[in-house]
Motif scaffolding. Structure first.
Motif, PDB file in Angstrom:
ATOM      1  N   LEU A 213       0.834  -1.206   0.000  1.00  0.00           N
ATOM      2  CA  LEU A 213       0.000   0.000   0.000  1.00  0.00           C
ATOM      3  C   LEU A 213       0.861   1.246   0.000  1.00  0.00           C
ATOM      4  CD1 LEU A 213      -2.934   1.104   0.229  1.00  0.00           C
ATOM      5  CD2 LEU A 213      -2.559   1.203   2.714  1.00  0.00           C
ATOM      6  N   ASP A 214       0.527   2.195  -0.860  1.00  0.00           N
ATOM      7  CA  ASP A 214       1.244   3.471  -0.908  1.00  0.00           C
ATOM      8  C   ASP A 214       1.052   4.178   0.436  1.00  0.00           C
ATOM      9  OD1 ASP A 214       1.927   6.236  -1.317  1.00  0.00           O
ATOM     10  OD2 ASP A 214       1.701   5.905  -3.478  1.00  0.00           O
ATOM     11  N   PRO A 215       2.125   4.600   1.096  1.00  0.00           N
ATOM     12  CA  PRO A 215       2.023   5.270   2.402  1.00  0.00           C
ATOM     13  C   PRO A 215       1.162   6.526   2.386  1.00  0.00           C
ATOM     14  CG  PRO A 215       4.297   4.642   1.950  1.00  0.00           C
ATOM     15  CD  PRO A 215       3.534   4.416   0.685  1.00  0.00           C
ATOM     16  N   SER A 216       0.953   7.093   1.206  1.00  0.00           N
ATOM     17  CA  SER A 216       0.157   8.311   1.126  1.00  0.00           C
ATOM     18  C   SER A 216      -1.346   8.031   1.235  1.00  0.00           C
ATOM     19  CB  SER A 216       0.434   9.044  -0.196  1.00  0.00           C
ATOM     20  OG  SER A 216       0.001   8.273  -1.305  1.00  0.00           O
ATOM     21  N   VAL A 217      -1.746   6.768   1.129  1.00  0.00           N
ATOM     22  CA  VAL A 217      -3.156   6.410   1.229  1.00  0.00           C
ATOM     23  C   VAL A 217      -3.535   6.312   2.702  1.00  0.00           C
ATOM     24  CG1 VAL A 217      -4.937   4.728   0.662  1.00  0.00           C
ATOM     25  CG2 VAL A 217      -3.075   5.174  -0.960  1.00  0.00           C
ATOM     26  N   ALA A 218      -4.366   7.235   3.150  1.00  0.00           N
ATOM     27  CA  ALA A 218      -4.736   7.284   4.568  1.00  0.00           C
ATOM     28  C   ALA A 218      -5.800   6.258   4.904  1.00  0.00           C
ATOM     29  CB  ALA A 218      -5.263   8.687   4.909  1.00  0.00           C
ATOM     30  N   LEU A 219      -5.862   5.903   6.175  1.00  0.00           N
ATOM     31  CA  LEU A 219      -6.895   4.982   6.650  1.00  0.00           C
ATOM     32  C   LEU A 219      -8.259   5.650   6.517  1.00  0.00           C
ATOM     33  CD1 LEU A 219      -7.412   2.235   8.164  1.00  0.00           C
ATOM     34  CD2 LEU A 219      -7.462   3.597  10.274  1.00  0.00           C
ATOM     35  N   PRO A 220      -9.211   5.024   5.804  1.00  0.00           N
ATOM     36  CA  PRO A 220     -10.533   5.634   5.635  1.00  0.00           C
ATOM     37  C   PRO A 220     -11.232   5.830   6.973  1.00  0.00           C
ATOM     38  CG  PRO A 220     -10.224   3.793   4.109  1.00  0.00           C
ATOM     39  CD  PRO A 220      -9.101   3.739   5.107  1.00  0.00           C
TER      40      PRO A 220
END
Length: 226
Positions: A213-220
């Motif tokens: 997972l790309d680290p820039s994708v935040a937890l929804p």
């Protein structure tokens, strides 16, 4: 999970939905039935195949007074369900159960469980209308995590072609619930054995991101709120 407005109506009791034991625990209240269904992740779908009973655990979702059950296009029960036009459908019995507590009595005979269950009888039909199929698939995804269908890629043509869904209307339905402590016999009350209820509770751990997972994708937010 369904987002439709709940009612205070009841289902009509039938010969198949009236239990032979502990009838006082049965309920036909729609709000109660919906809440039990919506809290469950897995249902058990029973049907007859080649003259023998078969029961399969599977995912499901609810939209109003209709349940959708997911499977592969190669699944025999989904093929047997037909489209409701050329086929009469597949007679099924669908159940869900929650265990809320372990009921420990002084006697082995009176040990029990506190539970909430729903039993649905009816005829299942395969979903063939493209619009209804997408609605059903969204409901299946959102039943696991509300809001997830809008936060993921929808199925493409190839995936939809490999996916089958059957629908089952909530018509012959009953809930059954047990609450409270053990029903010890009066003559057993003085016995030196622990008696009571051990609550059973579910919960969620901290979400673990995929390794890729790309680290820039935040937890929804809908996951953080679980």
């Amino acid at each position: 999970m369904s987002t439709t407005t709940e009612t205070t109506e009841t289902y009509e009791a039938t010969d198949r939905t009236v239990p032979t034991r502990s009838r006082h625990r049965a309920s036909y209240d729609k709000d109660l039935v919906h809440s039990i269904l919506d809290e469950a992740y897995v249902c058990h779908l029973g049907f007859v195949r080649d003259g023998a009973p078969v029961v399969l655990p599977t995912l499901f979702g609810r939209v109003g007074e209709r349940l959708y059950v997911h499977g592969s296009t190669g699944s025999r029960p989904l093929r047997a369900a037909g489209d409701g036009v050329a086929s009469p459908g597949l007679p099924v019995c669908l159940t869900v159960t929650h265990v809320d507590g372990l009921v420990l009595a002084r006697s082995a005979f009176h040990h029990s469980l506190n539970y909430r269950s729903v039993v649905v009888h009816g005829t299942a039909h395969q979903v063939t209308d493209p619009e209804e199929l997408r609605t059903a698939l969204d409901a299946l995804v959102d039943h696991v995590v509300p809001g997830r269908s809008a936060d993921s890629r929808p199925g493409n043509a190839k995936e939809l072609a490999a996916t089958a869904v059957i629908r089952l209307d909530l018509d012959e339905v009953s809930a059954k619930v047990r609450t409270g402590g053990p029903n010890d016999d009066p003559e057993d009350l003085g016995l030196p054995y622990w008696s009571g209820v051990v609550p059973v509770r579910g919960g969620y751990g901290t979400p673990v991101p995929s390794e890729d997972l790309d680290p820039s994708v935040a937890l929804p937010g809908y996951l953080a709120a679980l």
